[in-house]
Design a protein around this motif. Structure first.
Motif, PDB file in Angstrom:
ATOM      1  N   LYS A  42      -6.700  -2.752   0.765  1.00  0.00           N
ATOM      2  CA  LYS A  42      -5.638  -1.875   1.256  1.00  0.00           C
ATOM      3  C   LYS A  42      -6.229  -0.786   2.156  1.00  0.00           C
TER       4      LYS A  42
ATOM      5  N   GLN B   9      -4.311   2.355   4.810  1.00  0.00           N
ATOM      6  CA  GLN B   9      -3.311   3.015   5.644  1.00  0.00           C
ATOM      7  C   GLN B   9      -2.039   2.187   5.818  1.00  0.00           C
ATOM      8  N   GLY B  10      -1.484   1.694   4.708  1.00  0.00           N
ATOM      9  CA  GLY B  10      -0.224   0.955   4.736  1.00  0.00           C
ATOM     10  C   GLY B  10      -0.368  -0.548   4.839  1.00  0.00           C
ATOM     11  N   TRP B  11      -1.552  -1.013   5.215  1.00  0.00           N
ATOM     12  CA  TRP B  11      -1.778  -2.457   5.318  1.00  0.00           C
ATOM     13  C   TRP B  11      -2.384  -2.969   4.020  1.00  0.00           C
TER      14      TRP B  11
ATOM     15  N   GLU C 198       8.820  -2.571   4.629  1.00  0.00           N
ATOM     16  CA  GLU C 198       7.626  -3.405   4.685  1.00  0.00           C
ATOM     17  C   GLU C 198       7.982  -4.814   5.139  1.00  0.00           C
TER      18      GLU C 198
ATOM     19  N   ASN D  81       8.960   3.480   4.944  1.00  0.00           N
ATOM     20  CA  ASN D  81       8.932   2.727   3.682  1.00  0.00           C
ATOM     21  C   ASN D  81       9.642   1.379   3.742  1.00  0.00           C
TER      22      ASN D  81
ATOM     23  N   TYR E 250       2.564  -5.022   5.842  1.00  0.00           N
ATOM     24  CA  TYR E 250       2.370  -3.689   6.413  1.00  0.00           C
ATOM     25  C   TYR E 250       3.561  -2.821   6.062  1.00  0.00           C
TER      26      TYR E 250
ATOM     27  N   ARG F 198      -0.890   4.463   0.646  1.00  0.00           N
ATOM     28  CA  ARG F 198      -1.409   4.626   2.006  1.00  0.00           C
ATOM     29  C   ARG F 198      -2.859   5.114   1.964  1.00  0.00           C
TER      30      ARG F 198
ATOM     31  N   ASP G   5       0.844  -1.199   0.000  1.00  0.00           N
ATOM     32  CA  ASP G   5       0.000   0.000   0.000  1.00  0.00           C
ATOM     33  C   ASP G   5       0.875   1.243   0.000  1.00  0.00           C
TER      34      ASP G   5
ATOM     35  N   LYS H  36       6.046   3.814   8.042  1.00  0.00           N
ATOM     36  CA  LYS H  36       6.179   5.182   7.523  1.00  0.00           C
ATOM     37  C   LYS H  36       7.559   5.475   6.966  1.00  0.00           C
TER      38      LYS H  36
END
Length: 411
Positions: free
Chosen positions: A296, A298-300, A346, A344, A339, A245, A242, A342
């Protein structure tokens, strides 16, 4: 999974001449540009002449891969370094912005393989995509040429934009890959936010870069995607992780049905030709179903896929030496989630399982793979470091551990 095929010198020199010519042609366009040229990292070089009669964008990318395999029973460790992929891409419009094109060339050994029906010699296959697309109306478009079929989500996602070093066992065994034909696409809104995309493909059924007459029947593919909460940012339903985000949950659910009538290759568009030692060609009508989803927020991210391929008959080729060539049929499931922090980095997990529909008549192997992946996205999917470690259970061989590390550079 990582086999290389060496070409003959004559084929290689022909490839080099073609590639050099393309580079010089594009270089000449840029040098003589009178109107507009754009260039930025990860987005290629784009040229549009003063009369806006066409545009052309050139980009290139490559992946350098290290892979190590540890076989548990024998305690053997083998490893290799290779250029996993190397690509040249050209795209733009001609005459009118509604008429676009894409040409993608594969120049690594992994992209090559015999394209001749007889398989008696080596035919370089550097063309991955060569397709023209006409946006006929706001909702309808028509594609003509060679490109990816509208198969499972994981296969349609570019190899540049994957969440792991490589695709799953589901994709390796059941995917439809590329073919030559025509595709019809329609998109419309459903309710307040929903989006519905439908695609129908009619193709030759024997894969890319075939230069001989049709040896079997034709392939028919139907694909549907439903996005109940609207479009993802930047087409995020077709790239891994994601990176956008998504501020609100986004979901895409997809369904594919494919029927390859009188298929002559083991997996339809892929695999060896199923023929006897005397040259007699066998055929089998293969039907494939995919159900997949992408979520997806918020990053998940989460992606799940189910695939099933079956044949109308259980016939397979028995060779003089006692060997067999079977059509690959069976089912598979792939689940993966990650995930994106912030900074970057994962962390991602994947589970894949494949099962033959009939142990005697299917070329599919019963296997499972558990994968833990780590990625660092430096400039999105254009510059990234990826690594993963997998435990691979194989019914017909010793289990093993697999470690991979890859660098992706896309200009």
């Amino acid at each position: 999974m990582l086999h290389c095929r060496n070409g003959n010198p004559k084929g290689s020199s022909t490839q080099i001449r073609v590639l050099v010519l393309l580079v010089f042609l594009f270089g000449g366009l840029v040098v003589n540009a009178q109107h507009h040229t754009e260039a930025s990292f990860g987005k290629g070089i784009k040229f549009t002449p003063a009369d806006s009669s066409f545009s052309i964008k050139f980009s290139t990318r490559f992946q350098t891969l290290y892979r190590g395999d540890y076989t548990i029973d024998s305690k053997d460790y083998s490893d290799r370094l290779l250029i996993r992929r190397a690509r040249l891409k050209f795209d733009g419009f001609v005459a009118d912005p509604s008429l676009t094109y894409k040409i993608e060339l594969g120049i690594s050994n992994r992209d090559h393989g015999g394209g001749n029906i007889a398989e008696t010699g080596f035919t370089p296959r550097i063309i991955l995509d060569a397709v023209v697309k006409w946006q006929a109306t706001e909702h309808w478009s028509i594609w003509f040429g060679q490109t990816k079929l509208p198969g499972n989500r994981e296969r349609v996602i570019s190899s540049q934009k994957m969440q792991f070093v490589d695709r799953s066992l589901l994709n390796a065994t059941l995917n439809l890959d590329r073919d030559i034909g025509v595709q019809f696409w329609h998109t419309n809104n459903v309710g307040k936010d929903g989006v519905l995309r439908k695609g129908l493909s009619v193709s030759m059924g024997e894969g890319r870069d075939i230069i001989a007459s049709n040896a079997g029947g034709y392939d028919f593919t139907f694909r549907m995607d439903y996005l109940p909460f609207g479009d993802f940012k930047g087409k995020g339903d077709y790239f891994g992780a994601d990176l956008a985000r998504e501020p609100k949950p986004k979901l895409a659910v997809g369904f594919t049905y494919d029927r390859n009538v009188d298929a002559v290759r083991q997996r339809g568009q892929l695999g060896r030709y199923v023929r006897l030692s005397d040259g007699t060609q066998l055929t089998n009508t293969l039907s494939t179903v995919f159900i997949d989803a992408m979520l997806k927020y918020q990053g998940w991210s989460f992606m799940g896929e189910y695939g099933n391929k079956n044949g109308a008959s259980n016939e397979f080729a028995v060779l003089d030496d006692g060997g067999t060539i079977k059509y690959v049929t069976g089912s598979s499931i792939n689940l993966q989630s990650g995930y994106l922090f912030k900074n970057n980095y994962e962390v991602a997990l994947r589970y894949t399982s494949t099962k033959p529909d009939n142990a005697e008549f299917s070329g599919l192997i019963n296997q499972q793979m558990y994968t833990l992946g780590f990625s660092k996205y430096i400039v999105g999917h254009s510059l990234k470091l990826q690594s993963d470690i997998s435990y691979w259970e194989i019914a017909t061989a010793s289990n093993r551990w697999v470690f991979e590390f890859q660098v992706e550079v896309s200009l």
